[in-house]
Write a protein that holds these residues in place. Structure first.
Motif, PDB file in Angstrom:
ATOM      1  N   ILE A 164     -21.658 -23.636 -11.721  1.00  0.00           N
ATOM      2  CA  ILE A 164     -22.104 -23.503 -12.700  1.00  0.00           C
ATOM      3  C   ILE A 164     -21.139 -24.503 -14.005  1.00  0.00           C
ATOM      4  O   ILE A 164     -21.153 -23.866 -14.448  1.00  0.00           O
ATOM      5  CB  ILE A 164     -23.086 -23.137 -13.385  1.00  0.00           C
ATOM      6  CG1 ILE A 164     -24.116 -21.679 -12.165  1.00  0.00           C
ATOM      7  CG2 ILE A 164     -23.538 -23.059 -14.904  1.00  0.00           C
ATOM      8  CD1 ILE A 164     -24.729 -20.815 -13.202  1.00  0.00           C
ATOM      9  N   GLY A 165     -21.633 -25.989 -14.027  1.00  0.00           N
ATOM     10  CA  GLY A 165     -21.216 -26.860 -15.623  1.00  0.00           C
ATOM     11  C   GLY A 165     -22.193 -27.018 -17.044  1.00  0.00           C
ATOM     12  O   GLY A 165     -22.814 -27.929 -16.575  1.00  0.00           O
ATOM     13  N   LEU A 166     -21.906 -26.196 -17.505  1.00  0.00           N
ATOM     14  CA  LEU A 166     -21.886 -26.583 -18.995  1.00  0.00           C
ATOM     15  C   LEU A 166     -21.755 -27.833 -19.670  1.00  0.00           C
ATOM     16  O   LEU A 166     -20.435 -27.376 -20.085  1.00  0.00           O
ATOM     17  CB  LEU A 166     -22.571 -25.496 -19.960  1.00  0.00           C
ATOM     18  CG  LEU A 166     -22.620 -24.039 -18.895  1.00  0.00           C
ATOM     19  CD1 LEU A 166     -22.899 -23.037 -19.937  1.00  0.00           C
ATOM     20  CD2 LEU A 166     -24.158 -24.163 -19.426  1.00  0.00           C
ATOM     21  N   ASP A 167     -22.704 -28.451 -20.594  1.00  0.00           N
ATOM     22  CA  ASP A 167     -22.419 -29.477 -20.767  1.00  0.00           C
ATOM     23  C   ASP A 167     -22.327 -28.593 -22.214  1.00  0.00           C
ATOM     24  O   ASP A 167     -22.196 -27.677 -22.565  1.00  0.00           O
ATOM     25  CB  ASP A 167     -23.649 -30.904 -21.089  1.00  0.00           C
ATOM     26  CG  ASP A 167     -23.535 -31.760 -22.308  1.00  0.00           C
ATOM     27  OD1 ASP A 167     -23.560 -32.266 -21.670  1.00  0.00           O
ATOM     28  OD2 ASP A 167     -23.577 -31.677 -23.861  1.00  0.00           O
ATOM     29  N   ASP A 168     -21.211 -29.323 -23.097  1.00  0.00           N
ATOM     30  CA  ASP A 168     -20.420 -29.025 -23.834  1.00  0.00           C
ATOM     31  C   ASP A 168     -21.473 -28.857 -25.736  1.00  0.00           C
ATOM     32  O   ASP A 168     -21.306 -27.996 -26.710  1.00  0.00           O
ATOM     33  CB  ASP A 168     -19.564 -29.815 -24.647  1.00  0.00           C
ATOM     34  CG  ASP A 168     -18.329 -29.228 -25.966  1.00  0.00           C
ATOM     35  OD1 ASP A 168     -18.073 -27.983 -25.291  1.00  0.00           O
ATOM     36  OD2 ASP A 168     -18.327 -29.275 -27.014  1.00  0.00           O
ATOM     37  N   ASN A 169     -22.436 -29.724 -25.025  1.00  0.00           N
ATOM     38  CA  ASN A 169     -23.302 -29.864 -26.251  1.00  0.00           C
ATOM     39  C   ASN A 169     -24.116 -28.163 -25.872  1.00  0.00           C
ATOM     40  O   ASN A 169     -25.379 -28.385 -27.138  1.00  0.00           O
ATOM     41  CB  ASN A 169     -24.407 -30.571 -26.572  1.00  0.00           C
ATOM     42  CG  ASN A 169     -22.867 -31.881 -27.584  1.00  0.00           C
ATOM     43  OD1 ASN A 169     -22.216 -31.790 -27.790  1.00  0.00           O
ATOM     44  ND2 ASN A 169     -23.633 -33.002 -26.856  1.00  0.00           N
TER      45      ASN A 169
END
Length: 281
Positions: A164-169
């Motif tokens: 899972i990759g989360l955007d920094d925002n």
């Protein structure tokens, strides 16, 4: 003539001063250019005990740093680990001295060898819109996968993991919770998130393993005191490097490779993190 006489009278002092300055410069160069590799063994009951180790190399907070011509020293260190995949956890560029070409060239060298997955850091969002578009387009064209609040499944022997990759925002809100609700509870979840200070949120969402950076290892590690300062944590921060555990969530924090606002490291070498995932034997 006066200068010449001064030099003659103070020749030894000048030599000592010059030698001292040279030693200091070499010391700080080494502190900021000597890459160390830290390997973590992560064992999970969600991985079969007969599955071979699955190796993830994490690169974080490069900030446009170069280690040798075309980053050959960094690339060589990564190759020595023979990873299965590369994950880049943000701040591949620095908004204060941006060189998008250097960043994309590094990604391209990695994708020629390994699958590469990338999430954003805060510095990507500090670029202007044109630079940000150029960077993201270049990363995609180089062959890396940008995980923008997305998940993918990766085969690991007879098992699989959910990456899972989360955007920094999206670190502060319920984005991860929403993604986790769609995941198979029997699969190991590996979350890429740039910032470590949200461990409570990662844990509450049910993440198994989280890879973060952002804190630069505390930038300067003072004897008997510890890490000095980290973004969003202030002085004497808690989450700077190494392994943290909360309930069933394990978080590894990379010290990163480059520098940003504070241009030097002290007793805090640039770091490559390697996580080797296997079953409980």
């Amino acid at each position: 003539m006066r200068i010449l006489n001064f030099v003659k009278k103070n020749n030894k002092k000048i030599i000592i001063l010059f030698s001292f300055i040279t030693v200091i410069l070499i010391f700080f160069w080494y502190q900021n250019n000597h890459i160390v590799i830290d390997v973590y063994d992560y064992k999970s009951s969600k991985i079969s005990d007969n599955t071979e180790k699955f190796s993830i190399v994490q690169i974080s907070d490069l900030h446009n740093a170069c280690f040798g011509k075309n980053n050959k020293n960094l690339v060589g260190d990564i190759e020595s680990l023979e990873p299965d995949i590369i994950v880049i956890t943000g701040d591949i560029v620095d908004s204060n001295h941006t060189d998008i070409g250097v960043a994309i060239d590094f990604v391209r060298q990695m994708t020629e060898r390994y699958p590469v997955y990338y999430v954003t850091g805060n510095h990507e969002y500090w670029l202007d819109e044109g630079q940000r578009r150029e960077l993201f387009t270049g990363i995609k064209d180089a062959g890396a996968v940008i995980l923008n609040n997305e998940k993918i499944t990766i085969d690991v022997g007879t098992d699989s993991i959910t990456l899972i990759g989360l955007d920094d925002n999206s670190l502060r809100d319920a984005t991860l919770n929403s993604i986790m609700e769609t995941c198979d509870k029997n699969e190991l979840t590996v979350v890429l998130a740039h910032e470590p200070q949200y461990l409570d949120k990662y844990c509450d969402a049910g993440a198994d393993l989280v890879l973060t950076g952002h804190a630069h290892g505390g930038q300067m590690i003072l004897p008997f005191i510890g890490p000095l300062i980290a973004p969003d944590q202030g002085f004497f921060p808690t989450y700077t490097a190494g392994q943290f555990q909360k309930e069933s969530t394990t978080m590894y924090i990379s010290r990163g490779l480059g520098n940003s606002v504070i241009p030097v490291r002290l007793f805090n070498y640039p770091e490559i993190v390697c996580v080797e995932i296997c079953g409980i034997r």
